[in-house]
Write an enzyme that holds these catalytic residues in place. Structure first.
Site, mmCIF file in Angstrom:
data_model
loop_
_atom_site.group_PDB
_atom_site.id
_atom_site.type_symbol
_atom_site.label_atom_id
_atom_site.label_comp_id
_atom_site.label_asym_id
_atom_site.label_seq_id
_atom_site.Cartn_x
_atom_site.Cartn_y
_atom_site.Cartn_z
ATOM 1 C CE1 TYR A 163 34.306 -18.784 -50.908
ATOM 2 C CE2 TYR A 163 33.539 -16.761 -51.925
ATOM 3 C CZ TYR A 163 33.642 -17.587 -50.829
ATOM 4 O OH TYR A 163 33.087 -17.199 -49.630
ATOM 5 C CD GLU A 170 36.316 -24.367 -46.951
ATOM 6 O OE1 GLU A 170 35.261 -24.088 -46.333
ATOM 7 O OE2 GLU A 170 37.090 -23.500 -47.399
#
Length: 241
Positions: A163, A170
């Site tokens: 995660y 991103e």
């Protein structure tokens, strides 16, 4: 660490409190999750084959983009599942996760070709692929009432590392896109115009990056609580105001 029997009893108690879904909904969800597992497996194989042949990640995104866009966009159905109540998941949480993925695919990586060979793009692609194969496999076997422990373990442990890496990939990708967005003025609306409205995509992307700051801890700690509940049987009681 709780034994597998204890974990199973916790899940059975949870399932007994859940409203059962009908056979049609179960069949559809099983088909959907099998299809999504297969789709992300195809992506994983394509990524491995590309690197084995070329020895580089450059050009990878262009090779897999059609498959990636199809299966990531197909995930919009998960919002429908939540809205219809056939999946007991928050529409808000699901909406944030799905929309952020679609935004990264269509409005960042797909729209700004100059960044497609960035290492950060490879990073979030690898993270997404491993995460989704694990997640959809978990859902599939759970629906079939035959959940192998290693898939359950992977579902509630791999995210601890994946995660943060995915979020980093991103954010770095959006950051790499900023100079190109500012130079071209893409997706921006300048005054004067007939709508009398202005929009600057460059500053919008900066706002999106800032938006990650409050959202990431909430989603991450939510998963940590789920991990402790599923793997160790911990129960969290919400206090009334």
């Amino acid at each position: 660490m709780a034994s597998s029997e204890d974990e199973g009893s916790v899940e059975e108690k949870e399932n007994s409190r859940k409203k059962p879904i009908g056979p049609v909904a179960t069949a559809w969800l099983t088909f959907y999750n099998i299809a999504m597992t297969a789709g992300w497996l195809v992506l994983a194989i394509a990524m491995c084959r590309f690197y084995m042949v070329t020895g580089t990640h450059k050009g990878l995104y262009k090779t897999i983009q059609k498959t990636l866009k199809f299966f990531q966009t197909f995930a919009l159905l998960e919002l429908v599942h939540c809205a219809l109540g056939i999946v007991r998941t928050s529409v808000l949480v699901t909406g944030v996760q799905v929309s952020s993925r679609i935004f990264m695919v269509w409005f960042i990586a797909n729209s700004i070709k100059q960044i497609q060979n960035e290492e950060s793009v490879l990073l979030f692609l690898v993270v997404w692929t491993v995460t989704e194969i694990t997640r959809y496999s978990y859902y599939t076997f759970n629906l079939l009432n035959h959940l192998p422990y290693f898939i359950k373990w992977a579902r509630y442990n791999l995210f601890i590392v994946l995660y943060p890496l995915g979020v980093a990939g991103e954010l770095l990708t959006i950051y790499a896109a900023l100079p190109y967005v500012r130079k071209t003025g893409m997706y921006s609306l300048r005054l004067p115009n007939k709508y009398n409205v202005s929009f600057d995509y460059y500053y919008f992307l900066i706002a999106v990056m800032c938006f990650y700051v409050p959202l990431f801890p909430q989603l991450y700690f939510h998963m940590l609580r789920q991990r402790r509940k599923v793997l160790y049987g911990e129960v969290f009681v919400e206090k009334d105001d």
